[in-house]
Design an enzyme around this catalytic site. Structure first.
Site, PDB file in Angstrom:
ATOM      1  N   ASP A  86      -1.533  -2.009  -7.828  1.00 41.24           N
ATOM      2  CA  ASP A  86      -2.863  -2.070  -7.173  1.00 41.24           C
ATOM      3  C   ASP A  86      -4.040  -1.690  -8.076  1.00 41.24           C
ATOM      4  O   ASP A  86      -4.940  -0.962  -7.634  1.00 41.24           O
ATOM      5  CB  ASP A  86      -2.854  -1.185  -5.912  1.00 41.24           C
ATOM      6  N   HIS A 102      -5.168  -7.610   2.302  1.00 35.21           N
ATOM      7  CA  HIS A 102      -5.288  -7.480   3.759  1.00 35.21           C
ATOM      8  C   HIS A 102      -6.174  -8.553   4.392  1.00 35.21           C
ATOM      9  O   HIS A 102      -7.256  -8.846   3.861  1.00 35.21           O
ATOM     10  CB  HIS A 102      -5.921  -6.128   4.116  1.00 35.21           C
ATOM     11  N   HIS A 128     -10.981  -2.781   2.761  1.00 37.06           N
ATOM     12  CA  HIS A 128     -10.739  -2.890   1.321  1.00 37.06           C
ATOM     13  C   HIS A 128      -9.736  -4.016   1.058  1.00 37.06           C
ATOM     14  O   HIS A 128      -8.956  -4.388   1.935  1.00 37.06           O
ATOM     15  CB  HIS A 128     -10.183  -1.563   0.756  1.00 37.06           C
ATOM     16  N   LYS A 180       0.991  -7.390  -0.798  1.00 40.23           N
ATOM     17  CA  LYS A 180       1.522  -6.622   0.330  1.00 40.23           C
ATOM     18  C   LYS A 180       0.393  -6.208   1.254  1.00 40.23           C
ATOM     19  O   LYS A 180      -0.754  -6.089   0.820  1.00 40.23           O
ATOM     20  CB  LYS A 180       2.259  -5.385  -0.187  1.00 40.23           C
ATOM     21  N   CYS A 221       0.085   4.326  -2.718  1.00 40.17           N
ATOM     22  CA  CYS A 221       0.968   3.208  -3.066  1.00 40.17           C
ATOM     23  C   CYS A 221       1.956   3.536  -4.178  1.00 40.17           C
ATOM     24  O   CYS A 221       3.099   3.082  -4.117  1.00 40.17           O
ATOM     25  CB  CYS A 221       0.140   1.965  -3.358  1.00 40.17           C
TER      26      CYS A 221
HETATM   27  C1  VGL Z   1      -3.749   2.093  -1.102  1.00 40.45           C
HETATM   28  C2  VGL Z   1      -4.761   3.083   0.695  1.00 40.45           C
HETATM   29  C3  VGL Z   1      -4.813   1.881   1.370  1.00 40.45           C
HETATM   30  C4  VGL Z   1      -3.187   2.241  -2.479  1.00 40.45           C
HETATM   31  C5  VGL Z   1      -3.778   0.881  -0.449  1.00 40.45           C
HETATM   32  O1  VGL Z   1      -3.115   1.234  -3.222  1.00 40.45           O
HETATM   33  O2  VGL Z   1      -2.795   3.382  -2.836  1.00 40.45           O
HETATM   34  N1  VGL Z   1      -4.225   3.190  -0.518  1.00 40.45           N
HETATM   35  N2  VGL Z   1      -4.325   0.782   0.792  1.00 40.45           N
HETATM   36 ZN    ZN Z   2      -4.653  -1.094   1.677  1.00 42.13          ZN
END
Ligand code: VGL
Ligand code: ZN
Length: 201
Positions: free
Chosen positions: A12, A52, A85, A110, A155
């Site tokens: 991510d 998302h 986000h 994901k 994550c």
């Molecule tokens: C994440 C919060 C919401 C991450 C993803 O990548 O850690 N954290 N979505």
């Molecule tokens: Zn997220």
């Protein structure tokens, strides 16, 4: 070059998790250059992308009267409500512009189902819906993983713990991760990873 049973998982490293983004992680952009330098050492390279729909139920905006960073109860358990986000197709969902994604063998997305969040690169937050990554890695003969990316306490943590439970040998390079750290979540994550047998390097 590392042996082919070892993979790097870059988690991510997206605009929304870097300074200026919708869910910015402090220092998130500092890890980009050292990750670019490390990726080519590995023969198997997987990148993940949080992805998302705009009405995703992990967004506070979908829950009348709820503030970002508050908690809610989902059918699968407690869930943090985040600012919107990594919306599919948005600028914020893109990888950091200096991340060298040309080196990725596989990019796994994901969190694309409205009703369920997915912190882990292996299972969604119900801990049972698989993303397919386990099969991908095992069918390439990978049994050892190095993880870097964002965020350490969400994550990266969930991915590392799931991978360890699936029998992979897991190392998280802490200096190549950055944390959100909501109410002690970083400490809890590190304890949880250590308990699961993850090596924090
Ligand atoms: C994440 C919060 C919401 C991450 C993803 O990548 O850690 N954290 N979505
Ligand atoms: Zn997220």
């Amino acid at each position: 070059m590392r042996p082919l049973n070892e993979a790097i998982l870059v988690i991510d490293v997206q605009k929304d998790f870097c300074p200026g983004g919708a869910l910015a992680v402090e220092g998130g952009d500092e890890i980009v250059a050292p990750i670019n330098a490390m990726v080519p050492e590995f023969g198997v390279r997987v990148f993940t992308q949080d992805w998302h729909p705009s009405d995703h139920l992990s967004f506070a905006s979908q829950h009348e009267g709820s503030e970002p960073f508050s908690m809610t109860e989902m059918p699968y358990g407690p869930q943090v409500l985040w600012p919107d986000h990594c919306v599919i197709g948005s600028e914020g969902a893109c990888f950091h512009r200096r991340l060298d994604t040309r080196k990725a063998d596989m990019i796994i997305r994901k969190g694309f189902r409205r009703e369920i969040d997915s912190y882990s690169a292996f299972f969604e937050n119900d801990h049972e819906t698989p993303t397919g990554l386990e099969g991908y890695l095992k069918s390439r003969g990978v049994d050892t993983l190095t993880m870097v990316g964002l965020a350490t306490d969400y994550c990266v943590n969930y991915s590392a713990v799931d991978a360890a439970k699936l029998g992979f040998k897991v190392t998280v390079i802490e200096s190549l991760c950055r944390a959100i750290d909501l109410q002690g979540s970083l400490k809890a994550a590190k304890d949880g990873m250590a308990d699961a047998g993850v090596t924090l390097a």
